[in-house]
Enzyme design. Structure first.
Site, mmCIF file in Angstrom:
data_model
loop_
_atom_site.group_PDB
_atom_site.id
_atom_site.type_symbol
_atom_site.label_atom_id
_atom_site.label_comp_id
_atom_site.label_asym_id
_atom_site.label_seq_id
_atom_site.Cartn_x
_atom_site.Cartn_y
_atom_site.Cartn_z
ATOM 1 N N LEU A 157 3.338 25.989 -16.699
ATOM 2 C CA LEU A 157 3.046 27.861 -17.566
ATOM 3 C C LEU A 157 1.650 28.069 -16.784
ATOM 4 C CD1 LEU A 157 4.457 27.561 -20.945
ATOM 5 C CD2 LEU A 157 5.803 28.802 -19.151
ATOM 6 N N ALA A 158 1.709 29.641 -16.760
ATOM 7 C CA ALA A 158 0.594 30.619 -16.166
ATOM 8 C C ALA A 158 -1.261 29.608 -16.778
ATOM 9 C CB ALA A 158 0.518 31.722 -16.332
ATOM 10 N N CYS A 159 -0.881 29.480 -18.538
ATOM 11 C CA CYS A 159 -2.012 29.156 -18.967
ATOM 12 C C CYS A 159 -2.030 27.493 -18.923
ATOM 13 C CB CYS A 159 -1.392 29.271 -20.697
ATOM 14 S SG CYS A 159 0.617 28.648 -21.378
ATOM 15 N N GLY A 160 -1.789 26.809 -17.973
ATOM 16 C CA GLY A 160 -1.676 25.385 -18.240
ATOM 17 C C GLY A 160 -0.691 24.616 -18.619
#
Ligand code: FMN
Length: 187
Positions: A157-160
């Site tokens: 995900l974009a948040c890692g």
């Protein structure tokens, strides 16, 4: 011979980090020969400019309930009544919560309540947000009312983080919409 009717899609875009991918989806829908009428929430516009969606769909983007409709008509009702399918991609956790409870304070919420067209939702959010009981209750509620889901996918995900919550690939969302179109709009 009867003329082939143009497919009309309402594409809702909400405030997710994945909103930029709605540009690709809008473009792919256009390539299918579908008319795409984009609706952008206020927070969706923080991630994806209305101008981008307008340029890709070749028509103005709906961003406010208070815009003046053509000939004094109410655009949200026109959109609701003329859509063959309403697709929300990406759909935020907040959007799921609002629609599960019938909130109609923005164009997308109003279209969602007013339409009788099939509803396809492609959620995109952090995994913890997706698996949170509040979100899952909203998903259950919306499913019980006939909402069709496209994703979310699993992965980075974009948040890692890794897990469920990724916006489904454009081809997968298109595939779901095509299946829905084959079944046709309920009378
Ligand atoms: C950088 C950033 C990224 C965000 N990404 C997401 C996301 O992917 N999914 C989500 O549900 N909310 C996300 N949010 C929170 C939503 O933008 C927020 O809940 C917003 O109120 C949603 O509004 P909307 O549903 O009206 O578009 C993000 C917020 C920020 C600041």
């Amino acid at each position: 011979m009867a003329e082939k009717k143009t497919v009309r899609i309402v594409l809702g875009v909400t405030g997710s980090i994945a909103a930029f991918r709605a540009a690709d989806l809008a473009s792919a829908m256009g390539k299918e020969g579908w008319e795409v009428h984009a609706v952008l929430t206020a927070d969706g516009a923080r991630f994806l400019p209305a101008l981008t969606l307008a340029a890709l769909t070749h028509r103005p983007v709906h961003t406010s309930l208070w815009e003046e409709g053509e000939g004094g008509r109410m655009s949200h009702l026109d959109l609701a009544q003329t859509a063959d399918v309403v697709v929300v991609a990406p759909a935020s956790a907040d959007f799921l919560a609002r629609t599960a409870h019938g909130f109609a304070g923005d164009v997308l919420g109003a279209v969602f309540l007013a339409t009788r067209a099939p509803l396809v939702i492609a959620p995109a959010m952090n995994s913890n947000m997706w698996i949170h009981p509040a979100t899952q209750e909203n998903v259950k509620l919306l499913s019980s009312r006939g909402v069709i889901w496209a994703g979310p996918a699993e992965g980075r995900l974009a948040c890692g983080a890794e897990g469920p919550g990724r916006l489904a690939p454009t081809t997968a969302i298109l595939g779901v919409v095509k299946k829905v179109l084959q079944k046709g709009k309920p009378k």
